[in-house]
Design an enzyme around this catalytic site. Structure first.
Site, PDB file in Angstrom:
ATOM      1  N   ARG A  66      -0.308  -2.804 -18.667  1.00 28.15           N
ATOM      2  CA  ARG A  66      -1.593  -2.117 -18.818  1.00 28.15           C
ATOM      3  C   ARG A  66      -1.691  -0.993 -17.791  1.00 28.15           C
ATOM      4  NH1 ARG A  66      -5.712  -3.242 -21.596  1.00 28.15           N
ATOM      5  NH2 ARG A  66      -4.445  -4.908 -22.431  1.00 28.15           N
ATOM      6  N   TYR A  78       0.858  -1.200   0.000  1.00 30.27           N
ATOM      7  CA  TYR A  78       0.000   0.000   0.000  1.00 30.27           C
ATOM      8  C   TYR A  78       0.881   1.233   0.000  1.00 30.27           C
ATOM      9  CZ  TYR A  78      -4.983  -0.231  -0.081  1.00 30.27           C
ATOM     10  OH  TYR A  78      -6.263  -0.324  -0.528  1.00 30.27           O
ATOM     11  N   THR A 126      -2.082   5.838 -22.456  1.00 35.42           N
ATOM     12  CA  THR A 126      -1.951   4.521 -21.856  1.00 35.42           C
ATOM     13  C   THR A 126      -0.477   4.154 -21.933  1.00 35.42           C
ATOM     14  OG1 THR A 126      -2.222   3.345 -23.934  1.00 35.42           O
ATOM     15  CG2 THR A 126      -4.232   3.755 -22.670  1.00 35.42           C
ATOM     16  N   GLU A 143      -0.475   4.769  -0.751  1.00 37.01           N
ATOM     17  CA  GLU A 143      -1.249   5.974  -1.057  1.00 37.01           C
ATOM     18  C   GLU A 143      -0.389   7.206  -0.822  1.00 37.01           C
ATOM     19  OE1 GLU A 143      -4.978   5.929   1.033  1.00 37.01           O
ATOM     20  OE2 GLU A 143      -5.731   4.285  -0.185  1.00 37.01           O
ATOM     21  N   ASP A 195      -4.822  13.204 -26.024  1.00 35.74           N
ATOM     22  CA  ASP A 195      -4.855  11.820 -25.570  1.00 35.74           C
ATOM     23  C   ASP A 195      -4.048  11.007 -26.581  1.00 35.74           C
ATOM     24  OD1 ASP A 195      -5.392   9.188 -25.017  1.00 35.74           O
ATOM     25  OD2 ASP A 195      -7.558   9.461 -24.729  1.00 35.74           O
ATOM     26  N   LYS A 231      -0.013   0.276 -25.206  1.00 32.47           N
ATOM     27  CA  LYS A 231      -0.267   0.131 -26.643  1.00 32.47           C
ATOM     28  C   LYS A 231       1.077   0.191 -27.380  1.00 32.47           C
ATOM     29  CE  LYS A 231      -4.987   1.581 -25.826  1.00 32.47           C
ATOM     30  NZ  LYS A 231      -6.092   2.536 -26.048  1.00 32.47           N
TER      31      LYS A 231
END
Ligand SMILES: *Cc1c(COP(=O)(O)O)cnc(C)c1O
Length: 432
Positions: free
Chosen positions: A232, A51, A223, A53, A197, A226
């Site tokens: 991903r 974790y 992203t 954060e 984008d 690609k």
């Protein structure tokens, strides 16, 4: 050795069937790619346990010293790759990156412009079924019927009529370079923010084979999986980090916050909780690969392959939206071949060729049927295929599309696909 095989043979078999599918079929989905073993190793590693954060050096949890190093490297490498002043590598996906960027620059109810989904845009650019279409007032621009490219007279007229707060450029099925400079002129004319984008061409942008949005755009989203060939995920970049124009100040010091601070806090805690540290570390590995000269060679070959494939398709009388490609994407309009996108996708899949049906501009069929297919070269280029293989692949596609009901022929093409895949092996180390 496999722990999974002993513990859960059912899922082990599913995983190995997927490895077989990826290695024994021709992957022509334009948004897919195959990551390297080092990226896989990091993505499958123990950082999934952590974790974290917050951001490096300012976490809400202890024990973050190593994940901090990984995230710092991911950010530094991303900035270097894209010549950017700022990078946030925490978005879980491209859609999360877009959500965080939009929520930072505009408010629910504001007007934004994006490329129509049927004309090559993305769900998050204003589709009514997506948060973007539900929360913002959407004005979609379209491509020109003749050229298949964005018509900037139309974009300017729409922008003047609707006064958007923000314009999104880029898309998922746009075979040509995104025209950042022209969009910037329109955005300046009406005082709108400009968001690019680059989810699709990011790898080409990183290697200088596609123009860079950085000098023109207020914010850039992408992203990482690609053309960039990472795990991903998503990312937000800025060419330059400035003070925010909304007058938002840091409560204690009274200082005007930078845009980077607003984006960081919109990603977390705004729309996400704990970051996927295994994926962020795998992004760092992939960015390291993308900084190497081999990746530029690879990216060049993606484009050479797409150009050769589109030339071969044109020779066989296929209609290509925009008449060809500048990138890794080819959009075939099947209207005059008398076959739907859905039927073509299915027949090609039966032969081991994976593509997706896709709306073409001004499509008269529904998104579930469509009149087109989209193909792309990043994944087959990763396998090492070059121009000669593009000629073979074009012949295979053409044979299937001309003989959609001929099972013998589909079987014979399937055998050729298998042979071709065996000549360019993929993930063979995973199968022992
Ligand atoms: C793929 C894509 C996205 C979204 O990516 P996900 O990771 O699937 O959420 C966003 N924008 C464009 C233009 C894309 O092509």
């Amino acid at each position: 050795m496999s722990y999974l095989k002993d513990a859960d043979p059912e899922l082990f078999d599913i995983l190995y069937r997927e490895i077989d599918r990826e290695s024994s079929t021709l992957e022509l989905i334009a948004s897919e790619n195959f990551v390297s073993y080092p990226v896989l190793e990091m993505a499958g590693g123990v950082m999934t346990n952590k974790y974290a954060e917050g951001y490096p050096g300012r976490r809400y949890y202890g024990g973050c010293e190593h994940v901090d190093e990984a995230e710092d490297l991911a950010r530094d490498r991303a900035k270097k790759l894209f010549n950017a002043d700022y990078a946030n590598v925490q978005p879980h996906s491209g859609s999360q990156a877009n959500m965080a960027a939009l929520f930072t620059f505009v408010k629910p109810g504001d007007t934004i412009m994006g490329l129509d989904l049927a004309h090559g845009g993305h769900l998050t650019h204003g589709s009514p079924v997506n948060f973007s279409g539900k929360l913002f007032n959407i004005v979609s621009y379209k491509v020109d019927r003749e050229s298949g490219r964005v018509n900037f007279n139309d974009v300017l007229a729409l922008a003047k009529a609707h006064k958007p707060k923000l314009i999104i450029c880029g898309g998922s099925a746009y075979p040509r370079f995104i025209e950042f400079e022209e969009f910037k002129n329109v955005a300046d004319e009406v005082g709108a923010f400009l968001m690019a984008d680059i989810a699709h061409p990011a790898g080409l942008v990183a290697t200088g084979l596609h123009p860079s949005p950085m000098p023109y755009c207020d914010v850039v989203t992408t992203t990482t999986h690609k053309t960039l060939r990472g795990p991903r995920g998503g990312m937000i970049l800025m060419g330059q980090d400035n003070q925010n124009p909304f007058g938002i100040i840091a409560p204690k010091s009274g200082r005007v916050k930078n845009m980077s601070e607003l984006i960081d806090s919109m990603v977390m805690p705004g729309i996400q909780g704990g970051p996927l540290m295994h994926i962020i570390a795998a992004k760092a590995v992939a960015f390291g690969e993308a900084l190497k000269p081999e990746f530029k060679k690879y990216s060049k070959q993606i484009v050479l392959n797409a150009k050769r494939l589109s030339d071969e398709l044109l020779k066989k009388d296929y209609t290509l939206v925009s008449g060809g490609t500048d990138t890794h994407v080819i959009l075939i309009d099947l209207t005059h071949k008398g076959i739907t996108g859905k039927a073509a996708e299915k027949a090609l899949e039966n032969a081991g060729i994976t593509v997706n049906k896709n709306m073409i501009p001004f499509d008269e069929r529904s998104p579930f049927v469509t009149s087109g297919i989209r193909i792309g070269t990043p994944a087959i280029t990763t396998r090492g295929m070059k121009e000669d293989e593009m000629i073979l692949i074009c012949n295979m596609i053409d044979q299937i599309i001309k003989n959609i009901d001929n099972d013998n022929l589909i079987n014979s093409v399937m055998n050729s696909v298998k042979e071709l895949c065996e000549a360019f092996p993929l993930y063979s180390d995973l199968r022992n």
